[in-house]
Design a protein around this motif. Sequence first.
Motif, PDB file in Angstrom:
ATOM      1  N   ALA A 196       0.805  -1.222   0.000  1.00  0.00           N
ATOM      2  CA  ALA A 196       0.000   0.000   0.000  1.00  0.00           C
ATOM      3  C   ALA A 196       0.836   1.269   0.000  1.00  0.00           C
ATOM      4  N   ARG A 197       2.144   1.119   0.067  1.00  0.00           N
ATOM      5  CA  ARG A 197       2.974   2.309   0.280  1.00  0.00           C
ATOM      6  C   ARG A 197       2.898   3.332  -0.844  1.00  0.00           C
ATOM      7  N   GLU A 198       2.759   2.805  -2.079  1.00  0.00           N
ATOM      8  CA  GLU A 198       2.765   3.720  -3.222  1.00  0.00           C
ATOM      9  C   GLU A 198       1.391   4.325  -3.485  1.00  0.00           C
ATOM     10  N   THR A 199       0.359   3.766  -2.843  1.00  0.00           N
ATOM     11  CA  THR A 199      -1.010   4.129  -3.200  1.00  0.00           C
ATOM     12  C   THR A 199      -1.424   5.499  -2.675  1.00  0.00           C
ATOM     13  N   PHE A 200      -1.023   5.780  -1.433  1.00  0.00           N
ATOM     14  CA  PHE A 200      -1.537   6.977  -0.776  1.00  0.00           C
ATOM     15  C   PHE A 200      -0.537   8.117  -0.878  1.00  0.00           C
ATOM     16  N   SER A 201      -1.032   9.239  -1.409  1.00  0.00           N
ATOM     17  CA  SER A 201      -0.124  10.366  -1.604  1.00  0.00           C
ATOM     18  C   SER A 201       0.157  11.054  -0.276  1.00  0.00           C
ATOM     19  N   ALA A 202      -0.685  10.853   0.720  1.00  0.00           N
ATOM     20  CA  ALA A 202      -0.443  11.455   2.032  1.00  0.00           C
ATOM     21  C   ALA A 202      -1.210  10.686   3.093  1.00  0.00           C
ATOM     22  N   THR A 203      -0.696  10.773   4.318  1.00  0.00           N
ATOM     23  CA  THR A 203      -1.411  10.211   5.465  1.00  0.00           C
ATOM     24  C   THR A 203      -1.805  11.359   6.378  1.00  0.00           C
ATOM     25  N   VAL A 204      -3.057  11.372   6.792  1.00  0.00           N
ATOM     26  CA  VAL A 204      -3.504  12.404   7.721  1.00  0.00           C
ATOM     27  C   VAL A 204      -4.033  11.716   8.966  1.00  0.00           C
ATOM     28  N   ARG A 205      -3.564  12.186  10.118  1.00  0.00           N
ATOM     29  CA  ARG A 205      -4.071  11.628  11.371  1.00  0.00           C
ATOM     30  C   ARG A 205      -5.208  12.499  11.882  1.00  0.00           C
ATOM     31  N   THR A 206      -6.338  11.878  12.157  1.00  0.00           N
ATOM     32  CA  THR A 206      -7.501  12.648  12.612  1.00  0.00           C
ATOM     33  C   THR A 206      -8.075  12.039  13.882  1.00  0.00           C
ATOM     34  N   SER A 207      -8.853  12.837  14.557  1.00  0.00           N
ATOM     35  CA  SER A 207      -9.726  12.320  15.594  1.00  0.00           C
ATOM     36  C   SER A 207     -11.106  12.860  15.300  1.00  0.00           C
ATOM     37  N   ALA A 208     -11.928  12.003  14.711  1.00  0.00           N
ATOM     38  CA  ALA A 208     -13.272  12.456  14.331  1.00  0.00           C
ATOM     39  C   ALA A 208     -14.038  12.886  15.563  1.00  0.00           C
ATOM     40  N   SER A 209     -13.868  12.161  16.669  1.00  0.00           N
ATOM     41  CA  SER A 209     -14.663  12.492  17.849  1.00  0.00           C
ATOM     42  C   SER A 209     -14.216  13.809  18.476  1.00  0.00           C
ATOM     43  N   ARG A 210     -12.970  14.187  18.299  1.00  0.00           N
ATOM     44  CA  ARG A 210     -12.522  15.477  18.849  1.00  0.00           C
ATOM     45  C   ARG A 210     -12.364  16.543  17.771  1.00  0.00           C
ATOM     46  N   ARG A 211     -12.805  16.230  16.566  1.00  0.00           N
ATOM     47  CA  ARG A 211     -12.712  17.174  15.431  1.00  0.00           C
ATOM     48  C   ARG A 211     -11.285  17.678  15.239  1.00  0.00           C
ATOM     49  N   LYS A 212     -10.340  16.771  15.331  1.00  0.00           N
ATOM     50  CA  LYS A 212      -8.926  17.146  15.140  1.00  0.00           C
ATOM     51  C   LYS A 212      -8.434  16.636  13.796  1.00  0.00           C
ATOM     52  N   GLY A 213      -7.531  17.384  13.194  1.00  0.00           N
ATOM     53  CA  GLY A 213      -6.895  16.937  11.957  1.00  0.00           C
ATOM     54  C   GLY A 213      -7.700  17.261  10.710  1.00  0.00           C
ATOM     55  N   LEU A 214      -8.830  17.954  10.887  1.00  0.00           N
ATOM     56  CA  LEU A 214      -9.691  18.193   9.725  1.00  0.00           C
ATOM     57  C   LEU A 214      -9.082  19.213   8.770  1.00  0.00           C
ATOM     58  N   GLU A 215      -8.337  20.181   9.332  1.00  0.00           N
ATOM     59  CA  GLU A 215      -7.714  21.167   8.444  1.00  0.00           C
ATOM     60  C   GLU A 215      -6.598  20.528   7.614  1.00  0.00           C
ATOM     61  N   SER A 216      -5.864  19.600   8.249  1.00  0.00           N
ATOM     62  CA  SER A 216      -4.843  18.876   7.475  1.00  0.00           C
ATOM     63  C   SER A 216      -5.498  18.066   6.362  1.00  0.00           C
ATOM     64  N   LEU A 217      -6.683  17.562   6.674  1.00  0.00           N
ATOM     65  CA  LEU A 217      -7.429  16.798   5.673  1.00  0.00           C
ATOM     66  C   LEU A 217      -7.834  17.704   4.508  1.00  0.00           C
ATOM     67  N   ASP A 218      -8.320  18.903   4.829  1.00  0.00           N
ATOM     68  CA  ASP A 218      -8.651  19.897   3.787  1.00  0.00           C
ATOM     69  C   ASP A 218      -7.442  20.122   2.882  1.00  0.00           C
ATOM     70  N   THR A 219      -6.309  20.415   3.523  1.00  0.00           N
ATOM     71  CA  THR A 219      -5.100  20.757   2.769  1.00  0.00           C
ATOM     72  C   THR A 219      -4.672  19.598   1.882  1.00  0.00           C
ATOM     73  N   ALA A 220      -4.666  18.393   2.468  1.00  0.00           N
ATOM     74  CA  ALA A 220      -4.226  17.225   1.711  1.00  0.00           C
ATOM     75  C   ALA A 220      -5.154  16.962   0.528  1.00  0.00           C
ATOM     76  N   LEU A 221      -6.453  17.131   0.737  1.00  0.00           N
ATOM     77  CA  LEU A 221      -7.423  16.881  -0.335  1.00  0.00           C
ATOM     78  C   LEU A 221      -7.235  17.884  -1.472  1.00  0.00           C
ATOM     79  N   LEU A 222      -7.070  19.158  -1.101  1.00  0.00           N
ATOM     80  CA  LEU A 222      -6.912  20.189  -2.134  1.00  0.00           C
ATOM     81  C   LEU A 222      -5.619  19.981  -2.918  1.00  0.00           C
ATOM     82  N   ALA A 223      -4.567  19.601  -2.202  1.00  0.00           N
ATOM     83  CA  ALA A 223      -3.286  19.366  -2.882  1.00  0.00           C
ATOM     84  C   ALA A 223      -3.435  18.214  -3.874  1.00  0.00           C
ATOM     85  N   LEU A 224      -4.121  17.170  -3.431  1.00  0.00           N
ATOM     86  CA  LEU A 224      -4.300  15.992  -4.266  1.00  0.00           C
ATOM     87  C   LEU A 224      -5.114  16.301  -5.515  1.00  0.00           C
ATOM     88  N   ALA A 225      -6.090  17.206  -5.358  1.00  0.00           N
ATOM     89  CA  ALA A 225      -6.993  17.531  -6.470  1.00  0.00           C
ATOM     90  C   ALA A 225      -6.395  18.576  -7.404  1.00  0.00           C
TER      91      ALA A 225
END
Length: 490
Positions: free
Chosen positions: A380-409
């Motif tokens: 799986a190493r080549e598949t993912f362009s980035a790894t983002v660590r989140t905590s959905a229950s604490r709403r953490k990491g969502l901005e990194s997710l935004d950034t990673a998604l926009l970069a990917l797109a």
Amino acid sequence: LLTTKDEDTISSIITGLSAGSVSIIRLSGTEAVPIALKAFRPGGRYRLGWAPASHRVYYGTAVDGDEAVLDEVLLLVMLSPRSYTAEDVVEFHCHGGGVCAARVQRALIEAGARPAKPGEFTLRAFLNGRLDLAQAESVSELVGARTAAAADSALAGLRGGVGGAVSDMRRQCLELLAELEARLDFDEDLPLIDVPALKAQIEAIQAGIEQALRTARAGSLLRRGLQVAIVGRPNVGKSSLLNAWTNSERAIVTEIAGTTRDVLEAQLSVGGVPVTLLDTAGIRDSTDVVERIGVERSQAAAAAADVVIMVVDGAEGWTDADSEIYRSLWGDGPGSSGCRVRGPALLVANKDDLRAAGPAGSGATASTDEQAPLPLPVLARETFSATVRTSASRRKGLESLDTALLALAGAPQLADSGGVSWAVNERQAEALVRSHEALMRLSESVGADLPLDFWTIDLRAALLALGEVSGDEVAEEVLDNVFSRFCIGK
Ligand code: GDP
Ligand code: ZN
């Protein structure tokens, strides 16, 4: 044909059909005022021979042919050319809810108007020279905008952005053409063409076209948005992540594994890009028929998505079950025969709060870096362009997710389009590419020292393609195609 300019006076309810307090009906055409007056009685004392003035609002009632009162209304008259269509326009502002507007519209049809086709008001604005074709397209985009950024871009187009840039290029091409044609006609009397200067001019026009084309990616992102499929085994927090990301409770969050059986959708704006999140059922082999359908749906959703986000439990790390799901989507990796996913992918390691706390009693403290990589199997190493660590229950990491998604797109180009906020659409981009190619051929003809006639042929082709963007030179089929995609009443 839709694009045949006729003399009919057209009428349509122009407000949305869902409940609202006001509905507006618009009439446009030479008979707009006489038709409106058959169905309008001014309030107060009725004076014989009364006629409304332009750009004023009158209170009164709408009536049918038998003088039965249909609604209390406001009447707004906008005489040619100071109106949306540049024709005489009259609007009835009725009570909302659909019934009043429908009755008034029917009365206006009985009084001699014809129901407007989709986009017909804007088509008339275009045919009457009020808007160029690119501006007309921006109207439709503005109405359909799903995010503020998309609306801003459409507005910049409506205010002349695309058309202005293209008419500059057309003007430059026309000047060149005039120069070349003058030499075709009276070549003895004029000085020789300065070939290096000509080449520089061609390159300048091409550079303008290239700059406009660089906005196309941003335009497509803003207009069409991104489909993002969230996949992963049950219970890793896919639904929770969707909820946290959209601040909504649309997805069902539950403690029991495997309950998200359907594909749930949520809409959100990520950096101005309209994103549709698809929360898919937990992918796993199942004998339960309902669940298996869910599995198939998530495979289909992942295959159709622009971006796939695979969620794993970041506290547990990558497990064998994750490898199984990985294989059901990517086979032996991107490009392998079993790979169903075409788009790029992100890995989300959710439940990062549990990892940071460490297993109970262990006393371990882990890194809180949201981008810290997760140990992955080679597969799986080549598949993912980035790894983002989140905590959905604490709403953490969502901005990194935004950034990673926009970069990917490829969305960083959004800010990098040379300071222009308008963006060309696919139709315009296609025409711009053709004009660029024609200019390329022109450069070759000049370089190969071909006769002047050849140069003018290429230049004319470039001009024609540029004219399609603004609508100065456009086939009727193209117009039909553009305006038939408008909503009714626009
Ligand atoms: P799904 O099956 O992948 O959609 O997972 P759910 O969103 O239904 O979540 C499964 C369980 O994990 C629920 O009890 C959630 O409350 C819990 N959960 C989800 N995200 C987190 C998180 O970031 N941290 C913690 N501690 N629990 C989470
Ligand atoms: Zn779920």
